[in-house]
Scaffold this active site. Structure first.
Site, mmCIF file in Angstrom:
data_model
loop_
_atom_site.group_PDB
_atom_site.id
_atom_site.type_symbol
_atom_site.label_atom_id
_atom_site.label_comp_id
_atom_site.label_asym_id
_atom_site.label_seq_id
_atom_site.Cartn_x
_atom_site.Cartn_y
_atom_site.Cartn_z
ATOM 1 N N GLY A 3 -8.317 -4.304 -0.728
ATOM 2 C CA GLY A 3 -7.025 -4.954 -0.836
ATOM 3 C C GLY A 3 -7.017 -6.231 -0.006
ATOM 4 O O GLY A 3 -8.016 -6.948 0.087
ATOM 5 N N SER A 4 -5.903 -6.498 0.649
ATOM 6 C CA SER A 4 -5.705 -7.799 1.288
ATOM 7 C C SER A 4 -6.595 -8.049 2.498
ATOM 8 O O SER A 4 -6.667 -9.190 2.975
ATOM 9 C CB SER A 4 -4.230 -7.942 1.693
ATOM 10 O OG SER A 4 -3.412 -7.976 0.544
ATOM 11 N N THR A 5 -7.260 -7.031 3.034
ATOM 12 C CA THR A 5 -8.191 -7.293 4.129
ATOM 13 C C THR A 5 -9.397 -8.112 3.662
ATOM 14 O O THR A 5 -10.160 -8.614 4.490
ATOM 15 C CB THR A 5 -8.689 -5.986 4.780
ATOM 16 O OG1 THR A 5 -9.211 -5.123 3.768
ATOM 17 C CG2 THR A 5 -7.552 -5.281 5.516
#
Length: 316
Positions: free
Chosen positions: A21-23
Site C-alpha cells: 500500500g502507501s508505504t
C-alpha cells in the site's frame, strides 16, 4: 511445540508477504527525483480525487486539486503517486525497486525468508504501473520494508541486514563474525535527506500519522493501508495496516516496521499501526539512552485527545 502446527511458529517478518500500500510511495517519489525526471518543487494535478486509466478509475480518499511532491507523501495521494510513476516509467521504476531490495530475499540470517513478488515491467499495462506506484500489485515482507526504509535513513546506501554478529565456541574461539556491510548506493545522499524531510511531514498535523509523533524527537515515516486479496479479489473487509519509520530523523538510530494483519474496528495505518510504532520507539530510545525531553502533563492530555478525536483518513 507438538501441540501446534509449524506454521504457528514461523517468523512472519520474513515468511509472510503482503501488498505494502502507501508505504511504497516514498520509493517511487525518491526514484523519480533521483532519476532527474521529477523535482521536489514540481506540482501534480490530482484531478479532484478521480482519474481514469483505460477502463479503470483511481480514487483518492479525499479529493485534491494540485499537490507539490512533498504534499503527495504528506497526504498520501494515490493519483499523484500514479502520475509520478508514469513520469518515471516502468523500466526505471522496476530497477529502482529492485535496488531498494524488493522482489528478492534480503538474505538476512533467518530461516524461511521469501522474496515477494514484482512482475517484469514488460508485463505491465498502464494500470499496473499506476497500481504498483501506490503499492498494489506488488508484495513484500516486513523485513524488506524495514530494509528499504533503512536505505533512506542511511543516506541512500543500502545495508545488508543481519541478526547475529558473532558466534563463539566453548573455548571462546570465533566461529562466525559479521560487521555492517553496504550492498550499494541506491540514492544520492541529498535526495535521501530530502525524502526524510517529506516523511517528517507525515507525522505532522496535516499528515496521516500524527499519532506516531514523539515529543522532542523528529520522526520520519509512512503509513500504509492495503486491502488483502481474497479469492482473487480485493476484500472490502480484510486489511493490512502499516507504519514504517525511523528516528531521530536527523541522525537515525532505529528503523521500525509495524504491520497489523486484519485489524479490528479500525483499519487505517495511522490509527492502528502508528501508535504501536510510537510505543516501541519510546521504549527503544530509552533503552539506547537517547535523550528525550520530559512530557508535561498538558502535553499528555493533548496527546490523548489527539489520538482519540482526530479523524484519520488515508487513501489506500
Amino acid at each position: 511445540y507438538s501441540s501446534y502446527q509449524p506454521g504457528a511458529r514461523r517468523n512472519r517478518a520474513v515468511t509472510d508477504t503482503f501488498e505494502p500500500g502507501s508505504t511504497m510511495k516514498p520509493f517511487v517519489v525518491a526514484a523519480a527525483i533521483d532519476a532527474g525526471v521529477v523535482r521536489p518543487t514540481d506540482r501534480f494535478d490530482c484531478e479532484n480525487g478521480k482519474m481514469k486509466i483505460g477502463g479503470w478509475t483511481i480514487h483518492d480518499h479525499h479529493p485534491h486539486k494540485v499537490l507539490s511532491v512533498p504534499e503527495i507523501i504528506e497526504v498520501s495521494s494515490d493519483i499523484c503517486s500514479a502520475k509520478t510513476g508514469a513520469v518515471l516509467g516502468a523500466d526505471r521504476l522496476y530497477d529502482y525497486l529492485k535496488s531498494f531490495g524488493f522482489a528478492r530475499p534480503t538474505d538476512v540470517d533467518l530461516p524461511g525468508e521469501v522474496g515477494g513478488r514484482l512482475s517484469a515491467p514488460s508485463q505491465w499495462k498502464p494500470i499496473n504501473l499506476a497500481n504498483i506506484s501506490f503499492g498494489q500489485g506488488v508484495t513484500a515482507t516486513t523485513m524488506q520494508m524495514a530494509s528499504a526504509f533503512g536505505t533512506l535513513a542511511n543516506g541512500g546506501t543500502r545495508m545488508l541486514p543481519y541478526v547475529v554478529s558473532k558466534i563463539t565456541d566453548l573455548d571462546g574461539d570465533v566461529l562466525h563474525y559479521r560487521v555492517p556491510e553496504a550492498e550499494g548506493k541506491v540514492l544520492k545522499p541529498e535526495i535521501a535527506r530530502a525524502m526524510s524531510g517529506m516523511l517528517e511531514l507525515v507525522i505532522g498535523p496535516n499528515g496521516t500519522a500524527e499519532t506516531a509523533s514523539i515529543a522532542g524527537v523528529r520522526v520520519a515515516g509512512k503509513t500504509g493501508t492495503a486491502q488483502k486479496v481474497v479469492d482473487g479479489r480485493y476484500s472490502k473487509s480484510n486489511w493490512v495496516s502499516s507504519f514504517v519509520g525511523y528516528l531521530p530523523a536527523e541522525d537515525p538510530r532505529l528503523v521500525i516496521a509495524v504491520n497489523i494483519d486484519e485489524p479490528r474496528e479500525h483499519h487505517y495505518g495511522g490509527v492502528v499501526a502508528a501508535p504501536v510504532f510510537k510505543r516501541i520507539a519510546e521504549a527503544s530510545l530509552d533503552y539506547l539512552h537517547v535523550h528525550r525531553p520530559p512530557v508535561l502533563e498538558e502535553e499528555k492530555k493533548a496527546e490523548g485527545k489527539k489520538s482519540k478525536d482526530r479523524p484519520f483518513d488515508e487513501p489506500l
